[in-house]
Every structure is written in structure tokens, then in C-alpha cells.
Enzyme design. Structure first.
Site, PDB file in Angstrom:
ATOM      1  N   GLU A  88     -47.568 -71.002  62.666  1.00 46.79           N
ATOM      2  CA  GLU A  88     -46.539 -72.035  62.627  1.00 46.79           C
ATOM      3  C   GLU A  88     -45.234 -71.645  63.282  1.00 46.79           C
ATOM      4  OE1 GLU A  88     -45.249 -73.865  58.984  1.00 46.79           O
ATOM      5  OE2 GLU A  88     -47.310 -73.738  58.281  1.00 46.79           O
ATOM      6  N   CYS A 101     -37.872 -70.609  64.790  1.00 43.71           N
ATOM      7  CA  CYS A 101     -38.391 -69.692  63.769  1.00 43.71           C
ATOM      8  C   CYS A 101     -39.784 -69.266  64.230  1.00 43.71           C
ATOM      9  CB  CYS A 101     -38.443 -70.449  62.442  1.00 43.71           C
ATOM     10  SG  CYS A 101     -39.227 -69.538  61.124  1.00 43.71           S
ATOM     11  N   CYS A 108     -50.189 -63.017  55.778  1.00 46.58           N
ATOM     12  CA  CYS A 108     -49.267 -61.952  55.368  1.00 46.58           C
ATOM     13  C   CYS A 108     -49.892 -61.233  54.180  1.00 46.58           C
ATOM     14  CB  CYS A 108     -47.932 -62.588  54.958  1.00 46.58           C
ATOM     15  SG  CYS A 108     -46.667 -61.377  54.471  1.00 46.58           S
ATOM     16  N   CYS A 115     -44.384 -67.848  48.293  1.00 48.80           N
ATOM     17  CA  CYS A 115     -44.533 -68.043  49.735  1.00 48.80           C
ATOM     18  C   CYS A 115     -45.943 -68.486  50.114  1.00 48.80           C
ATOM     19  CB  CYS A 115     -44.174 -66.739  50.457  1.00 48.80           C
ATOM     20  SG  CYS A 115     -44.258 -66.902  52.238  1.00 48.80           S
ATOM     21  N   GLY A 160     -45.710 -64.020  58.062  1.00 50.93           N
ATOM     22  CA  GLY A 160     -45.829 -62.592  58.345  1.00 50.93           C
ATOM     23  C   GLY A 160     -44.617 -61.795  57.925  1.00 50.93           C
ATOM     24  N   GLU A 161     -44.837 -60.496  57.765  1.00 51.23           N
ATOM     25  CA  GLU A 161     -43.749 -59.564  57.467  1.00 51.23           C
ATOM     26  C   GLU A 161     -43.494 -58.770  58.755  1.00 51.23           C
ATOM     27  OE1 GLU A 161     -41.344 -58.622  55.376  1.00 51.23           O
ATOM     28  OE2 GLU A 161     -41.061 -56.981  56.778  1.00 51.23           O
ATOM     29  N   SER A 192     -36.098 -61.033  59.480  1.00 49.81           N
ATOM     30  CA  SER A 192     -36.109 -61.109  58.014  1.00 49.81           C
ATOM     31  C   SER A 192     -37.244 -60.263  57.450  1.00 49.81           C
ATOM     32  CB  SER A 192     -36.283 -62.576  57.602  1.00 49.81           C
ATOM     33  OG  SER A 192     -36.250 -62.705  56.211  1.00 49.81           O
ATOM     34  N   SER A 215     -34.844 -60.175  52.309  1.00 52.65           N
ATOM     35  CA  SER A 215     -35.201 -61.138  51.269  1.00 52.65           C
ATOM     36  C   SER A 215     -35.150 -60.441  49.928  1.00 52.65           C
ATOM     37  CB  SER A 215     -36.609 -61.691  51.528  1.00 52.65           C
ATOM     38  OG  SER A 215     -36.639 -62.318  52.778  1.00 52.65           O
ATOM     39  N   LEU A 216     -34.079 -60.684  49.185  1.00 52.73           N
ATOM     40  CA  LEU A 216     -33.887 -59.973  47.920  1.00 52.73           C
ATOM     41  C   LEU A 216     -34.459 -60.795  46.765  1.00 52.73           C
ATOM     42  CD1 LEU A 216     -32.635 -57.244  47.289  1.00 52.73           C
ATOM     43  CD2 LEU A 216     -30.508 -58.394  46.730  1.00 52.73           C
ATOM     44  N   HIS A 217     -33.976 -62.015  46.626  1.00 52.64           N
ATOM     45  CA  HIS A 217     -34.507 -62.991  45.665  1.00 52.64           C
ATOM     46  C   HIS A 217     -34.427 -62.588  44.200  1.00 52.64           C
ATOM     47  CE1 HIS A 217     -35.663 -64.940  49.264  1.00 52.64           C
ATOM     48  NE2 HIS A 217     -36.855 -64.408  49.429  1.00 52.64           N
TER      49      HIS A 217
HETATM   50  N1  SAH Z   1     -41.682 -61.617  55.439  1.00 57.40           N
HETATM   51  C1  SAH Z   1     -40.337 -61.873  55.795  1.00 57.40           C
HETATM   52  C2  SAH Z   1     -40.120 -63.148  56.583  1.00 57.40           C
HETATM   53  C3  SAH Z   1     -40.860 -64.363  56.175  1.00 57.40           C
HETATM   54  S1  SAH Z   1     -40.261 -65.680  55.269  1.00 57.40           S
HETATM   55  C4  SAH Z   1     -39.459 -61.847  54.583  1.00 57.40           C
HETATM   56  O1  SAH Z   1     -39.962 -61.677  53.483  1.00 57.40           O
HETATM   57  O2  SAH Z   1     -38.254 -61.932  54.728  1.00 57.40           O
HETATM   58  C5  SAH Z   1     -38.629 -66.045  55.617  1.00 57.40           C
HETATM   59  C6  SAH Z   1     -37.828 -66.335  54.358  1.00 57.40           C
HETATM   60  O3  SAH Z   1     -38.317 -67.480  53.638  1.00 57.40           O
HETATM   61  C7  SAH Z   1     -37.874 -65.180  53.370  1.00 57.40           C
HETATM   62  O4  SAH Z   1     -36.600 -64.951  52.839  1.00 57.40           O
HETATM   63  C8  SAH Z   1     -38.812 -65.710  52.327  1.00 57.40           C
HETATM   64  O5  SAH Z   1     -38.674 -65.029  51.124  1.00 57.40           O
HETATM   65  C9  SAH Z   1     -38.409 -67.161  52.276  1.00 57.40           C
HETATM   66  N2  SAH Z   1     -39.353 -68.047  51.599  1.00 57.40           N
HETATM   67  C10 SAH Z   1     -40.686 -67.930  51.504  1.00 57.40           C
HETATM   68  N3  SAH Z   1     -41.186 -68.925  50.748  1.00 57.40           N
HETATM   69  C11 SAH Z   1     -40.135 -69.676  50.366  1.00 57.40           C
HETATM   70  C12 SAH Z   1     -40.001 -70.834  49.578  1.00 57.40           C
HETATM   71  N4  SAH Z   1     -41.055 -71.407  49.008  1.00 57.40           N
HETATM   72  N5  SAH Z   1     -38.764 -71.333  49.415  1.00 57.40           N
HETATM   73  C13 SAH Z   1     -37.685 -70.762  49.977  1.00 57.40           C
HETATM   74  N6  SAH Z   1     -37.748 -69.671  50.725  1.00 57.40           N
HETATM   75  C14 SAH Z   1     -38.958 -69.116  50.914  1.00 57.40           C
END
Ligand code: SAH
Length: 347
Positions: A88, A101, A108, A115, A160-161, A192, A215-217
Site C-alpha cells: 500500500e 507514505c 511486518c 496495526c 513494514g518496519e 518511522s 513509535s512510542l505509544h
Molecule cells: N513500523 C514502523 C512504521 C509503520 S506504521 C513503526 O512502527 O513506526 C507508521 C505509524 O502508524 C506508526 O507510528 C504506527 O505505530 C502507526 N499505526 C499503526 N497502526 C495504527 C492505527 N491503527 N492507528 C494509528 N496509528 C497506527
């Protein structure tokens, strides 16, 4: 068959030399590749040479398979790779330019619970040429060229990462910013990562000007472990230390992504804890209300609570914004379009 876009400009130059071609041929060929031309459309290079090259190389590693346009101008692309796999991409239109993007892997293996890209695990890495082709294909498709780019910014935030496909991603970053090619400024590129600490340390020494986004979350390991399996490998302390090393070496501000998940990481206590992590170096927090992933039963924080979280962070003098969600009417979370198409073809 190897993709010719997997070769850098310097490698194309060597290839032309090996084939006893004049030096200018490398420039001609690289221009044609940058314009994402199919071999039959390359008219300024002898047919015999193009014929030889097509025996060894694939010129167009992906094609646009499906496209969905949003009211706000956002376009979701589904590309088909030469082996039939689907990936995508999303094009977002801003006042200052267009951001694409891009995906770095098919699927992944990081397993983040929120995700969609990770639902079927990792299928395979993309080559540098397959990542580059996403940019060149969309640029050409929108009528852009090398000198008049339709794509000005890139985020490595598709499926992907990126740091789990390190060599191909770094090669892509060098090729996409090469002055001989589409020459997108590294300062306009964000990578990212979910926080592969050893790879962040390696990346800081690559002499790249890109923006590192982590991506900390979650504000602590306990909460992070509930949604991100990678938290069992690296602690937040290790991630923050590597982010500081990255900043000290590159002098580039580090961005932290924080998806607000209803009832999980969106309390004021979380905001206070997150703020503490951010002290001591130049950074920015990007808050994203989670795009709901039904398969996982996780919901995004409501808008007014997201703003309250933002204000709380700001009260600690943290630089933070809520990321504008785009293309809401065409699809939710990243990876969902591919998942949808796959499941509909499997039925
Ligand atoms: N693997 C990488 C890049 C991929 S995703 C990473 O982890 O950063 C890009 C961003 O989208 C990341 O911050 C990921 O955590 C976020 N993301 C994934 N699924 C999501 C969702 N359902 N809602 C909001 N952000 C999401």
C-alpha cells in the site's frame, strides 16, 4: 529477475562501462528510470542495448493495481509487485507539497496489536528498487518529473518496519535523494520505527539528514508491552537513550508518535509520565487518535480527550501536536486496504 532500480546511479554507471557504452548513457538511462518509463518508451537509447538490459533486468517492479480517492485529496494506492504481492501507499496533499507514505516490507513481523499491516506476519522484505519504484511510479502517474516533482516529501510509514529491512532502506534513502535521480531532500524524509535500538544506533552513523520518528505509544514498559511485542526486547529507557544519541550525532530533532488508545494510554498520569521522558533533548510528540482496528478490539481516544491530553503535555512545555487525520472517508488504519483486498480475493 533483478530490478534495475535496485542499482544506484554509480552502479548504473559501472554497468554501462562494463557494456562498453559511452559515459553519457548512464545519465540517459537513469533519467528514463527516474521517469519510471517502460523499456518500449525509452527512445533515446539504442534498441539493442535496451533489449540486452531487459533480458537481465525488470524495469517496472510495481504497477498501480487500485486507487481510492478521498474528499480531502488523499489518495490510497494499492500496488502489485512482480511476484503478485500487494503493498500500500498513501498520497497526502498539503499546502507545502505532497507527501507519499511508502511501504518497506510486504507485511511486518513486529506484531503491534493496533496495526493492520502485521496481521498476516512478514511475507518478505522489499528491495531498495521496490521502495524507490513507489515514489517514481506515483510521481510519474501524477504527471511529475525529475525537475518538477509531484512528490516533495516521503514518510516511511506504510507497511513494514523500515529498520528490520535496514540495508535496503538505507540504500533507498541514498538513491531517492541522489542528485542524479529524483533528488528528494533528505530533510523532507521521515523514517518511522517501532524502536529497534541497535539499528537506531547504526543509522545515526550513516550521515543522513532524515527525520527519525519513533513509535512510542506508551509512557512506560508495562503499558507498551500490552500492545507492542518489541517492548519485551527493548525498554523505553533504552529507546530514549538511543534517541538522545541519535540527536546528539545528527542534530536532527527526533519525533515521537503516540497513538491515543481509549482507556489504555490516554490518562493525565500517562501524559505526565510521557512528558518526563521528553526532557533533555530536542524532540516533538505527534499524537494520533488510534484508527480503530476491529480485529483487535482497540478504539481511538475521543477528540476532546485527545485535546485534553495534548494540553496536559503542553503544560509541561513539551512540543506536541495532534496529527490531522487524512483520508478518513476512504479507509481507516494503515494496512487495511491490502487486508480488505486480500480477504475479498480469498473468499
Ligand atoms: N513500523 C514502523 C512504521 C509503520 S506504521 C513503526 O512502527 O513506526 C507508521 C505509524 O502508524 C506508526 O507510528 C504506527 O505505530 C502507526 N499505526 C499503526 N497502526 C495504527 C492505527 N491503527 N492507528 C494509528 N496509528 C497506527
Amino acid at each position: 529477475m533483478r530490478n534495475i532500480l535496485d542499482l544506484s546511479y554509480d552502479e548504473i554507471e559501472m554497468l554501462m562501462k562494463d557494456l562498453n557504452q559511452p559515459k553519457f548513457r548512464a545519465g540517459q538511462l537513469y533519467d528514463a528510470l527516474t521517469a519510471y518509463k517502460t523499456p518500449d518508451k525509452i527512445t533515446n537509447i539504442p534498441k539493442a542495448l535496451i533489449g540486452d538490459l531487459t533480458k537481465q533486468f525488470n524495469f517496472t517492479p510495481l504497477t498501480i493495481f487500485k486507487e481510492i480517492k478521498s474528499q480531502d485529496g488523499t489518495i490510497k494506492f494499492l500496488y502489485k509487485l512482480s511476484d503478485g504481492n500487494l503493498i500500500e501507499g498513501v498520497l497526502m496533499k498539503y499546502k507545502y507539497g505532497n507527501t507519499l507514505c511508502v511501504s518497506t516490507q510486504v507485511g511486518c513481523r513486529m506484531g503491534c496489536k493496533f496495526c493492520a499491516s502485521t496481521l498476516g506476519g512478514l511475507i518478505r522484505n522489499l528491495t531498495s528498487g521496490e521502495i524507490l519504484a513507489q515514489v517514481l511510479c506515483v510521481n510519474a502517474y501524477l504527471g511529475g518529473s525529475k525537475t518538477n516533482r509531484e512528490i516533495t516529501n516521503i514518510v516511511l510509514m506504510g507497511s513494514g518496519e523500515p529498520l528490520d529491512n535496514y540495508d535496503n532502506v538505507v540504500k533507498f534513502l541514498r538513491c531517492v535523494s541522489d542528485s542524479k535521480g529524483i533528488a528528494i531532500s533528505q530533510r523532507n524524509i521521515s523514517l518511522s520505527t517501532c524502536g529497534l535500538v541497535d539499528k537506531i544506533d547504526k543509522l545515526k552513523d550513516e550521515n543522513l539528514q532524515i527525520t527519525l520518528t519513533i513509535s512510542l505509544h506508551a509512557p512506560n514498559d508495562e503499558i507498551r508491552k500490552q500492545t507492542m511485542p518489541i517492548a519485551n526486547r527493548y525498554s523505553i529507557k533504552e529507546i530514549m537513550d538511543s534517541a538522545k544519541r541519535y540527536f546528539n550525532k545528527t542534530k536532527r530533532r527526533v519525533v515521537f508518535e503516540y497513538a491515543l488508545i481509549d482507556g489504555k494510554n490516554d490518562t493525565f498520569e500517562c501524559a505526565d509520565e510521557l512528558a518526563k521522558l521528553m526532557h533533555g533533548f530536542s524532540n516533538h510528540v505527534n499524537l494520533i487518535p488510534l484508527n480503530e482496528v476491529k480485529e483487535r478490539g482497540l478504539k481511538g481516544t475521543l477528540k476532546h480527550r485527545a485535546y485534553a491530553f495534548l494540553d496536559r503535555l503542553k503544560s509541561h512545555n513539551i512540543s506536541a501536536t495532534i496529527r490531522r487525520t487524512m483520508g478518513e472517508d476512504i479507509e481507516g488504519a494503515c494496512g487495511q486496504l491490502r487486508a480488505k483486498v486480500l480477504s475479498s480475493t480469498q473468499q
